[in-house]
Design an enzyme around this catalytic site. Structure first.
Site, short mmCIF file in Angstrom:
data_model
loop_
_atom_site.label_atom_id
_atom_site.label_comp_id
_atom_site.label_asym_id
_atom_site.label_seq_id
_atom_site.Cartn_x
_atom_site.Cartn_y
_atom_site.Cartn_z
N LEU A 227 -44.55 -75.93 28.58
CA LEU A 227 -43.89 -75.89 29.89
C LEU A 227 -43.54 -77.29 30.39
CD1 LEU A 227 -45.83 -72.91 31.50
CD2 LEU A 227 -43.69 -72.90 30.20
N CYS B 41 -53.34 -89.71 24.04
CA CYS B 41 -52.96 -89.71 25.45
C CYS B 41 -51.93 -90.79 25.78
CB CYS B 41 -54.21 -89.88 26.30
SG CYS B 41 -53.87 -89.97 28.05
N HIS C 97 -51.15 -85.97 59.55
CA HIS C 97 -49.92 -85.19 59.65
C HIS C 97 -48.72 -86.14 59.61
CE1 HIS C 97 -47.12 -82.09 60.92
NE2 HIS C 97 -46.63 -82.95 61.81
P1 FAD Z 1 -57.37 -88.96 21.23
O1 FAD Z 1 -56.64 -89.40 22.44
O2 FAD Z 1 -56.70 -87.97 20.35
O3 FAD Z 1 -57.72 -90.27 20.43
C1 FAD Z 1 -58.33 -90.25 19.20
C2 FAD Z 1 -57.96 -91.51 18.46
O4 FAD Z 1 -58.79 -91.60 17.31
C3 FAD Z 1 -56.52 -91.54 17.94
O5 FAD Z 1 -55.87 -92.69 18.39
C4 FAD Z 1 -56.67 -91.54 16.43
O6 FAD Z 1 -55.68 -92.33 15.78
C5 FAD Z 1 -58.03 -92.15 16.26
N1 FAD Z 1 -58.70 -91.76 15.02
C6 FAD Z 1 -58.89 -90.53 14.52
N2 FAD Z 1 -59.58 -90.56 13.39
C7 FAD Z 1 -59.85 -91.86 13.15
C8 FAD Z 1 -60.54 -92.54 12.13
N3 FAD Z 1 -61.13 -91.89 11.13
N4 FAD Z 1 -60.59 -93.90 12.19
C9 FAD Z 1 -59.99 -94.58 13.20
N5 FAD Z 1 -59.34 -93.97 14.20
C10 FAD Z 1 -59.28 -92.63 14.18
N6 FAD Z 1 -54.47 -84.56 28.92
C11 FAD Z 1 -54.56 -84.76 30.24
O7 FAD Z 1 -55.68 -84.80 30.77
N7 FAD Z 1 -53.45 -84.94 31.02
C12 FAD Z 1 -52.21 -84.88 30.49
O8 FAD Z 1 -51.22 -85.03 31.21
C13 FAD Z 1 -52.07 -84.66 29.10
N8 FAD Z 1 -50.86 -84.61 28.53
C14 FAD Z 1 -50.75 -84.41 27.20
C15 FAD Z 1 -49.48 -84.33 26.64
C16 FAD Z 1 -49.35 -84.13 25.28
C17 FAD Z 1 -47.97 -84.04 24.69
C18 FAD Z 1 -50.51 -84.02 24.45
C19 FAD Z 1 -50.38 -83.83 22.98
C20 FAD Z 1 -51.76 -84.08 25.00
C21 FAD Z 1 -51.90 -84.27 26.38
N9 FAD Z 1 -53.16 -84.33 26.99
C22 FAD Z 1 -53.25 -84.50 28.33
C23 FAD Z 1 -54.40 -84.20 26.21
C24 FAD Z 1 -55.01 -85.60 25.95
O9 FAD Z 1 -54.06 -86.39 25.29
C25 FAD Z 1 -56.28 -85.48 25.14
O10 FAD Z 1 -57.17 -84.58 25.75
C26 FAD Z 1 -56.95 -86.84 25.01
O11 FAD Z 1 -56.09 -87.77 24.42
C27 FAD Z 1 -58.24 -86.72 24.20
O12 FAD Z 1 -58.83 -87.98 24.09
P2 FAD Z 1 -59.75 -88.37 22.85
O13 FAD Z 1 -60.19 -89.76 23.10
O14 FAD Z 1 -60.76 -87.33 22.63
O15 FAD Z 1 -58.79 -88.32 21.58
#
Ligand code: FAD
Ligand code: NAI
Length: 462
Positions: free
Chosen positions: A182, A42, A441
Site C-alpha cells: 500500500l 531500513c 488548538h
Molecule cells: P536490517 O535493517 O535488515 O539490517 C540487517 C543488516 O545486516 C543488513 O544491512 C544486512 O546487510 C546485514 N547482514 C546480514 N547478514 C550479515 C552478515 N552475515 N554479515 C554482515 N552483515 C550482515 N519499518 C518501520 O518501522 N517503519 C517503516 O517505515 C518501514 N518501512 C519499510 C519499508 C520497506 C520497503 C521495507 C522492506 C521495510 C520497512 N520497514 C519499516 C521494516 C524495517 O526496515 C525493518 O524492520 C528493520 O530494518 C529491521 O532492522 P534490523 O536491524 O533487524 O535488520
C-alpha cells in the site's frame, strides 16, 4: 584479529543501535556489515527511501488536487523520475553517512564484509577471525518468495526493485495488500500508474482494527486503487517489458489474468540468517526461521544474542532499535527492557494509519469488557483547514478502570499522534487522564483528546 567485548553482526536499526549503546556503556565494540553502507534494510532500501518517495509524490498529489482550491493556480509540476530517485538517494546517503559518523564518534570498529560465527566467542569476517565475549546477531530480513513467481528486480520486483524502477509503469500489479504494497502502491498511484492490488485474504492490512481497515480501503479506492481480494496468485509470466499475472478467486476457483508493466511482490518478509553458521552452532530457530531467544534476547548458545527482524515479533525498525538498546544494557549487566504491548505500527500513506495496543477484535476474543471513544477528523478544525478531514481516532479503554488498552488512528499526522497514546499507555494512564490534558488548538491532537473524552462523558465537537 582483535578482541572485543561485543561484536554485532548487521548494522540495521537493531545492530547499529545495539553497537552505539554498547560503546556508550564502555564496552569495546565492533559491528560487521556486508553492505557498502551502514543502516541496514531500513536506511538503504526500506523505511527511509520509501518515505522520501512518499513525501515527494504526496507533494505532487497536493499540487494536482488541492492547490487550485486554495487559490494556488498554474500548471501542476511535471515529474522528473530520475531526479526524484536521485533525491531519494541523497536522503539515503545523508542518513547512512550519519550512522558512519556515529560509529566513529563512539569508537565502534566497522568490520566490513559478511560475518559468520565459526564457534561461540568468535566472528569470522573474510580471512580474519575476531574474538568477542558477546555476539549480537542483528542480520534482519529479506523479502519472502512466492511459488510460481520469479523476481528479476526489473519487471517483477520486491520493494527493493520498486524503489528503483527504470520508468513509471502504466500498469502496476501489487501482490499483497500489506504495508509495503500500500505504501509503494501509493507512490506509483500518485505518479499516474494504474494500481491493482491482489490480496489472498478477504481484507487489506490483516491484523489491523477492522473499522480502520474498512475506512482505509474505501479511501484508497477513492484514490483510484483497484483491489482484488480473496485471490490466490498462480504465476507471473514475463516478456522483456511486460508481465501477466494469473490468479484464481478463492470463492469460485475461477481463473483470471492481469496485464502489467511491473509487478510488486509484497507478501511479507522472512528472517535472513544465511551464512552465519547457526545450524552448526546448534542455535535453535522457530519453524519459520526466526532465531529463538529468551526474555533477555539470549539464544540457547551462551554468549550469542539476537534481535530485530531476525527474531520473533513485528518486523519494525523501532522494535529492532528498542531491542538493540535493551540487549546492550543486558550485556553490560544492567536491566534492558522492551514493552512489547506498546509498540506502535504506522502506515505512511495519505492519510496515515497508526495503531498501538489491542484491537477491538482482540479484546472481544479475550472476553475483556471495554469501551470505545471515537472522534472523526471531520470535527477537527485543523484537519479541515488542510483538506484532510477523512478518518477518525478510536481509543479503547477498560470498561471498569478506564485504563487505555489500545488506539487506532486513520487521518492526518496519525503516525505522530499515536505516540501521545503510547506515552499514556506506558504510564498506565486512563482515557480520562488524556481527556483532562489541555491540547493546543488548532491541532490534530485535539482529535485524540476528543476520542478520550468520548470514552467518558462525551466529545465536544460532534
Ligand atoms: P536490517 O535493517 O535488515 O539490517 C540487517 C543488516 O545486516 C543488513 O544491512 C544486512 O546487510 C546485514 N547482514 C546480514 N547478514 C550479515 C552478515 N552475515 N554479515 C554482515 N552483515 C550482515 N519499518 C518501520 O518501522 N517503519 C517503516 O517505515 C518501514 N518501512 C519499510 C519499508 C520497506 C520497503 C521495507 C522492506 C521495510 C520497512 N520497514 C519499516 C521494516 C524495517 O526496515 C525493518 O524492520 C528493520 O530494518 C529491521 O532492522 P534490523 O536491524 O533487524 O535488520
Ligand atoms: P505484510 O505482512 O504487511 O503484508 C503482506 C500481505 O500479503 C498480507 O496482506 C498477506 O495476506 C498478503 N499475502 C501473503 N501471501 C499472499 C499471496 N500468496 N497472494 C496474495 N497476497 C498474499 O508484508 P509486507 O507488506 O511485505 O511488509 C513486510 C514487513 O515490512 C512487514 O512486517 C512490515 O512490518 C514491514 N514494513 C513496515 C512498514 C511500516 O512500518 N510503515 C513499511 C513497509 C514494511
Amino acid at each position: 584479529m582483535a578482541n572485543y567485548d561485543v561484536i554485532v553482526i548487521g548494522a540495521g536499526p537493531g545492530g547499529y543501535v545495539a553497537a552505539i549503546r554498547c560503546a556508550q556503556l564502555g564496552l569495546k565494540t565492533a559491528c560487521v556489515e556486508g553492505r557498502e553502507t551502514l543502516g541496514g534494510t531500513c536506511l538503504n532500501v526500506g523505511c527511509i527511501p520509501s518515505k522520501a518517495l512518499l513525501h515527494a509524490t504526496h507533494q505532487l498529489h497536493e499540487a494536482e488536487h488541492n492547490f487550485a482550491d486554495m487559490g494556488l493556480k498554474g500548471k501542476s509540476p511535471s515529474v522528473d523520475w530520475a531526479q526524484m530517485k536521485s533525491y531519494k538517494d541523497t536522503v539515503v546517503g545523508q542518513n547512512t553517512a550519519g550512522i558512519e559518523f556515529l560509529f566513529k564518534k563512539n569508537k565502534i570498529d566497522w568490520l566490513k564484509g559478511w560475518g559468520s560465527i565459526p564457534e561461540a566467542g568468535k566472528v569470522k569476517v573474510g580471512d580474519e577471525v575476531h574474538e568477542a565475549k558477546a555476539i549480537i546477531v542483528a542480520t534482519g530480513s529479506e523479502a519472502s518468495s512466492l511459488p510460481g513467481v520469479e523476481v528479476d528486480e526489473k519487471i517483477v520486483v520486491t520493494s527493493t526493485g520498486a524503489l528503483e524502477l527504470g520508468k513509471i509503469p502504466k500498469k502496476l500489479v501489487v501482490i499483497g495488500a500489506g504495508v509495503i504494497g500500500l505504501e509503494m502502491g501509493s507512490v506509483y498511484k500518485r505518479l499516474g500508474s494504474e494500481v491493482t492490488v491482489v490480496e489472498f485474504l478477504d481484507q487489506i492490512t490483516p491484523g489491523m482494527d477492522a473499522e480502520v481497515c474498512k475506512t482505509f480501503q474505501r479511501i484508497l479506492k477513492k484514490q483510484g486503487f483497484e483491489f482484488i481480494l480473496g485471490a490466490a496468485v498462480q504465476k507471473v509470466d514475463t516478456t522483456k517489458t511486460k508481465a501477466k499475472v494469473t490468479y484464481k478467486l478463492r470463492k469460485d476457483d475461477s481463473e483470471h489474468v492481469l496485464d502489467a508493466d511491473a509487478v510488486l511482490v509484497a507478501t511479507g518478509r522472512k528472517p535472513f540468517t544465511d551464512g552465519l553458521g547457526l545450524e552448526a552452532l546448534g542455535v535453535e530457530l522457530h519453524p519459520r526461521g526466526q532465531i529463538k531467544t529468551d526474555a533477555h534476547w539470549a539464544t540457547n548458545v551462551p554468549g550469542i544474542y539476537a534481535i530485530g527482524d531476525a527474531i520473533d515479533g513485528p518486523m519494525l525498525a523501532h522494535k529492532a532499535e528498542d531491542e538493540g538498546m535493551a540487549v546492550a544494557e543486558v550485556i553490560a549487566g544492567k536491566h534492558g527492557h522492551v514493552n512489547y504491548g506498546v509498540i506502535p505500527g504506522v502506515i505512511y500513506t495519505a492519510p496515515e494509519v497508526a495503531s498501538v495496543g489491542a484491537t477491538e477484535d482482540a479484546l472481544k476474543e479475550a472476553g475483556r469488557a471495554y469501551k470505545v471513544g471515537k472522534f472523526p477528523f471531520m470535527g477537527n478544525a485543523r484537519a479541515k483547514a488542510i483538506k484532510q478531514a477523512e478518518g477518525f481516532v478510536k481509543i479503547l479503554a477498560d470498561a471498569e478502570t478506564d485504563r487505555i488498552l489500545g488506539a487506532h488512528i486513520i487521518g492526518p499526522g496519525a503516525g505522530d499522534l499515536i505516540h501521545e497514546v503510547c506515552v499514556a499507555m506506558e504510564f498506565g494512564a486512563s482515557a480520562q487522564d488524556l481527556a483532562l490534558t489541555c491540547h493546543a488548538h488548532p491541532t490534530y491532537s485535539e482529535a485524540v483528546r476528543e476520542a478520550a473524552l468520548a470514552c467518558g462523558d462525551g466529545a465536544i465537537h460532534v
